[in-house]
Design a protein around this motif. Structure first.
Motif, PDB file in Angstrom:
ATOM      1  N   GLY A 220     -14.079  16.722  13.692  1.00 27.79           N
ATOM      2  CA  GLY A 220     -13.243  17.749  13.067  1.00 27.79           C
ATOM      3  C   GLY A 220     -12.128  17.156  12.232  1.00 27.79           C
ATOM      4  N   TRP A 221     -11.973  17.693  11.015  1.00 21.61           N
ATOM      5  CA  TRP A 221     -10.947  17.149  10.123  1.00 21.61           C
ATOM      6  C   TRP A 221      -9.546  17.357  10.671  1.00 21.61           C
ATOM      7  N   SER A 222      -9.321  18.431  11.378  1.00 19.57           N
ATOM      8  CA  SER A 222      -7.990  18.645  11.952  1.00 19.57           C
ATOM      9  C   SER A 222      -7.643  17.554  12.956  1.00 19.57           C
ATOM     10  N   THR A 223      -8.639  17.142  13.748  1.00 16.25           N
ATOM     11  CA  THR A 223      -8.412  16.063  14.713  1.00 16.25           C
ATOM     12  C   THR A 223      -8.216  14.731  14.009  1.00 16.25           C
ATOM     13  N   ILE A 224      -9.011  14.473  12.970  1.00 16.52           N
ATOM     14  CA  ILE A 224      -8.875  13.220  12.217  1.00 16.52           C
ATOM     15  C   ILE A 224      -7.488  13.125  11.599  1.00 16.52           C
ATOM     16  N   ASN A 429      -2.835  19.853  19.057  1.00 17.41           N
ATOM     17  CA  ASN A 429      -2.340  19.234  17.833  1.00 17.41           C
ATOM     18  C   ASN A 429      -0.957  19.737  17.441  1.00 17.41           C
ATOM     19  N   THR A 430      -0.553  20.887  17.981  1.00 14.96           N
ATOM     20  CA  THR A 430       0.695  21.515  17.542  1.00 14.96           C
ATOM     21  C   THR A 430       1.973  20.739  17.882  1.00 14.96           C
ATOM     22  N   PRO A 431       2.068  20.022  19.023  1.00 10.39           N
ATOM     23  CA  PRO A 431       3.353  19.395  19.347  1.00 10.39           C
ATOM     24  C   PRO A 431       3.870  18.435  18.289  1.00 10.39           C
ATOM     25  N   VAL A 432       3.025  17.592  17.737  1.00 12.42           N
ATOM     26  CA  VAL A 432       3.517  16.603  16.788  1.00 12.42           C
ATOM     27  C   VAL A 432       3.928  17.254  15.477  1.00 12.42           C
ATOM     28  N   TYR A 433       3.188  18.271  15.029  1.00 14.47           N
ATOM     29  CA  TYR A 433       3.547  18.938  13.775  1.00 14.47           C
ATOM     30  C   TYR A 433       4.841  19.727  13.935  1.00 14.47           C
ATOM     31  N   ALA A 434       4.973  20.436  15.034  1.00 15.03           N
ATOM     32  CA  ALA A 434       6.197  21.195  15.280  1.00 15.03           C
ATOM     33  C   ALA A 434       7.395  20.260  15.411  1.00 15.03           C
ATOM     34  N   ALA A 435       7.204  19.134  16.095  1.00 16.55           N
ATOM     35  CA  ALA A 435       8.290  18.180  16.279  1.00 16.55           C
ATOM     36  C   ALA A 435       8.719  17.569  14.945  1.00 16.55           C
TER      37      ALA A 435
END
Length: 487
Positions: A220-224, A429-435
């Motif tokens: 998945g591109w989101s995971t990559i 995946n949300t924690p790193v983007y939100a942070a």
């Protein structure tokens, strides 16, 4: 099984012996923390690659290969590309600074308070990273030898803590080189060929797996993309990696040998994913995919050879665990403890050894309560990237940045990462983007609202003056001089 245990015991004894030899070379604080800043290309490449490729890169990549196929290699690819960029772009200015920790960059650009806050973030990251590899060590030894998990953690992790504490970076470098060779031979030249042979060869592997297993984007591109946000960027600012950069004799050594280490990481990821794919064919109904590596080793290899591959896996895990333990103690002794003593730094190597041992024991304690290696690694990198990336980039590139903005950025980034990990889970995946968003917004807003500070580039700022204690007198005044640095 007796033969396998014998091979692993010999390996563990060898690590302790190398740790003792490293102790003989670690005579000064600079020796203990950065190997005298004197590593040549071979040692530098081996120790850099060994540090990056730990338990998550080995056990985790095999698991990803088992579940997603060849696209499981992206985790190691992100790490490898991060190593290449770090050494090609940042090694030159970093080596000029002659510092010991990442957080000392912030101190040069802002104030000592910024360093203290960032040191807490970095210490939390390094401890969790050490625990990640200790978990992997315990998992492998538990499955293969039938030991209780806590015994596996205490034995395997205890060996790492001991040799890390006695010799510091010299012990880590010597053990890393042996570990690099063992895991290269064990995984690339023994385990993968035997697994492919048991499947029936490459053509049979292709025939027995779905086409999606050979799709580079199946994960998945989101995971990559998230792997690159977390691991690629994390490599650029990780204390355990920067500390390896500081060991290079010259910029040229770092750039050339570091690039080779990055390429090796990418190949290692492909090998791990392929091993996982063979495990999917040979062991299609595993109850716990986290045990894919241990299960394929146990099912595919004969006695003795199995022990060598187990040693290879332990080598990968121990190299990262030891680096993270030393990183934790370095941040403590260089950045946090001196603040309690009015800025007076420590020069007694015995204190460095004690703090490193305590860091190792703490990592063992965390490993006993956290059981998912990839989740633990993700937690570590969420804290690092979410809390440290924005203020570090601001310190280097934005002249309007302020101390208040940097401190707020680190705190809000970390708290946001923790909050979203509790809300959405460690694997989300949300924690790193939100942070990152919280960190960037607070950094920019508070810096613009506050009074502009005198801007100074971190690379031009003088090193902070710290009062160091006089070193303890040498017991033997006629002792031979320390051997010249390797290579």
């Amino acid at each position: 099984m007796i033969l396998d245990i014998g091979v692993v015991l010999i390996y563990l004894a060898g690590m302790l012996l190398l740790g003792w030899y490293g102790m003989r070379r670690a005579k000064t604080q600079e020796d203990f923390l950065v190997a005298g800043r004197n590593l040549g290309p071979s040692l530098y490449m081996g120790t850099m690659a060994a540090t990056v490729l730990g338990g998550a890169s080995t056990v985790g990549t095999v698991r990803l290969g088992y579940v997603y196929g060849i696209s499981g290699f992206w985790l190691c690819a992100a790490l490898g590309l991060g190593i290449m960029v770090l050494n090609l772009v940042l090694a030159k200015p970093l080596l000029k600074l002659r510092i010991y920790t990442v957080t000392q960059v912030l101190e040069r650009r802002f104030t000592a308070n910024t360093k203290h806050v960032s040191a807490l973030v970095m210490m939390a990251y390094a401890l969790m990273l050490a625990a990640t590899s200790v978990i992997a060590i315990g998992t492998v030894m538990q499955v293969l030898f039938g030991l209780p998990f806590w015994v596996s953690v205490v034995v395997g992790g205890g060996v790492v803590a001991l040799y890390s504490a006695v010799g510091g970076m010299w012990s880590l470098t010597l053990t890393d080189i042996v570990q690099f060779v063992i895991k290269t031979v064990g995984l690339m030249f023994i385990l993968l060929p035997i697994c492919l042979m048991r499947v029936g060869g490459w053509d049979e592997l292709v025939a027995r797996l779905p086409a999606a297993s050979f799709d580079m984007a199946a994960i998945g591109w989101s995971t990559i993309i998230t792997y690159f946000v977390i691991y690629f960027l994390g490599i650029l600012i990780g204390q355990e990696i920067w500390q390896r950069v500081f060991t290079a004799r010259t910029t040229r050594v770092a750039q050339v040998a570091g690039t080779v280490a990055g390429l090796y990481c990418i190949v290692y990821g492909l090998v791990g994913a392929l091993i996982g794919m063979t495990a999917k064919v040979l062991l299609p109904d595993l109850d716990n995919v986290n045990n894919a590596f241990a299960a394929i080793v146990q099912a595919s290899l004969p006695d003795g050879i199995r022990g060598l591959v187990i040693a290879a896996a332990l080598a990968a895990m121990m190299s990262t665990a030891s680096a993270a333990m030393l990183a934790t103690s370095t941040v403590l002794t260089e950045d946090l403890l001196p603040a309690l003593r009015g800025g007076r730094a420590f020069t007694d190597v015995r204190l460095n050894r004690l703090i490193t041992l305590l860091a190792g024991v703490s990592a063992l304690g965390i490993a006993l309560v956290v059981d998912d290696v990839l989740s633990a690694l993700t937690c570590a990198y969420n804290l690092l990237v979410g809390g440290m990336l924005v203020p570090l980039l601001g310190a280097i590139y934005w002249r309007r940045a302020t101390t208040a903005g940097a401190i707020a950025s680190m705190l809000l980034g970390c708290f946001t990462a923790i909050g979203f990990m509790l809300k959405d889970g460690l694997a989300a995946n949300t924690p790193v983007y939100a942070a990152l968003a919280a960190s960037a917004i607070s950094f920019i807003a508070i810096s613009l609202l506050g009074r502009a500070e005198a801007a100074r580039a971190y690379r031009d700022a003088p090193a902070p003056q710290r009062h160091r204690e006089a070193p303890a007198p040498q017991r033997h005044r006629d002792a031979p001089a320390r051997p010249a640095g390797a290579e």
